[in-house]
Design a protein around this motif. Structure first.
Motif, short mmCIF file in Angstrom:
data_model
loop_
_atom_site.label_atom_id
_atom_site.label_comp_id
_atom_site.label_asym_id
_atom_site.label_seq_id
_atom_site.Cartn_x
_atom_site.Cartn_y
_atom_site.Cartn_z
N LEU A 194 0.86 -1.19 0.00
CA LEU A 194 0.00 0.00 0.00
C LEU A 194 0.89 1.23 0.00
N CYS A 195 0.50 2.23 -0.78
CA CYS A 195 1.27 3.46 -0.84
C CYS A 195 1.21 4.18 0.50
N GLY A 196 2.37 4.58 0.99
CA GLY A 196 2.44 5.30 2.25
C GLY A 196 2.73 6.77 2.05
N GLY A 197 2.61 7.26 0.81
CA GLY A 197 2.89 8.66 0.52
C GLY A 197 1.82 9.59 1.09
N PRO A 198 2.17 10.86 1.26
CA PRO A 198 1.24 11.81 1.87
C PRO A 198 -0.03 12.05 1.05
N ASN A 199 0.06 12.05 -0.27
CA ASN A 199 -1.14 12.27 -1.09
C ASN A 199 -2.11 11.11 -0.95
N LYS A 246 4.31 7.25 -6.85
CA LYS A 246 4.40 8.22 -7.95
C LYS A 246 3.15 8.25 -8.83
N HIS A 247 2.01 7.97 -8.26
CA HIS A 247 0.72 8.09 -8.96
C HIS A 247 -0.15 9.06 -8.17
N CYS A 248 0.48 10.10 -7.66
CA CYS A 248 -0.20 11.08 -6.81
C CYS A 248 -1.41 11.66 -7.55
N GLY A 249 -2.44 11.91 -6.80
CA GLY A 249 -3.65 12.47 -7.38
C GLY A 249 -4.64 11.42 -7.84
N ARG A 250 -4.21 10.17 -7.89
CA ARG A 250 -5.09 9.09 -8.33
C ARG A 250 -5.17 7.98 -7.28
#
Length: 156
Positions: A81-86, A125-129
């Motif tokens: 699972l993506c752990g990025g802020p977005n 790196k798929h921020c916004g989606r």
């Protein structure tokens, strides 16, 4: 005329493409074998590839381990699972809680109920989606419980 897939023909074809010396050709062969075998790489097929190309099976095993999209038979699926802020702002925390509660797994562990390893990764790196997840190396955008349920239950 219906032509069935043959491992020997695939080995010969990718040998003509430079396998095993050209790693890209060897990986393409492994991906084709996996596709033809229901999403896994059978041990017998890896042994046959190693023998045909006169390379060590341990080399193939190490190569498979470097590509998240390649999955040896018997290995658990890989969920990240993506752990990025977005993604966090787009519902990743709720998705993470759902995974951990529903499938009784913690980051870094393996869900025995679902047959997958689980970890929280860095930004995909798929921020916004988002929220985004990676299942056996394939990135899925806008993920939710329905998608995950389908992936886990189908094994793909």
């Amino acid at each position: 005329m219906d032509h069935t897939w043959s491992l020997q023909e695939a080995i010969a074809y990718y040998g003509g493409q430079g396998a095993p010396g050209q790693q890209a050709a060897l990986v393409a062969l492994l991906r084709e074998i996996q596709e033809e075998n229901g999403g896994v790489l059978p041990e017998a097929a890896l042994a046959e590839v190693a023998a045909a190309y006169r390379i060590k099976e341990t080399f193939l095993t190490a190569l498979v381990g470097r590509y998240p999209s390649l999955r040896p038979a018997g290995a658990p699926h890989r969920l990240e699972l993506c752990g990025g802020p977005n993604c966090a702002r787009q519902g990743a925390a709720a998705l993470r809680a759902w995974v951990e509660e529903t499938w009784r797994v913690r980051p870094g562990g393996i869900s025995e109920a679902g047959g997958f390893s689980y970890r929280v990764a860095g930004c995909m790196k798929h921020c916004g989606r988002g929220p985004n997840l990676r299942w056996d190396g394939q990135v899925y955008e806008g993920a939710g419980p329905e998608l995950l349920e389908r992936l886990i239950r189908s094994g793909h």
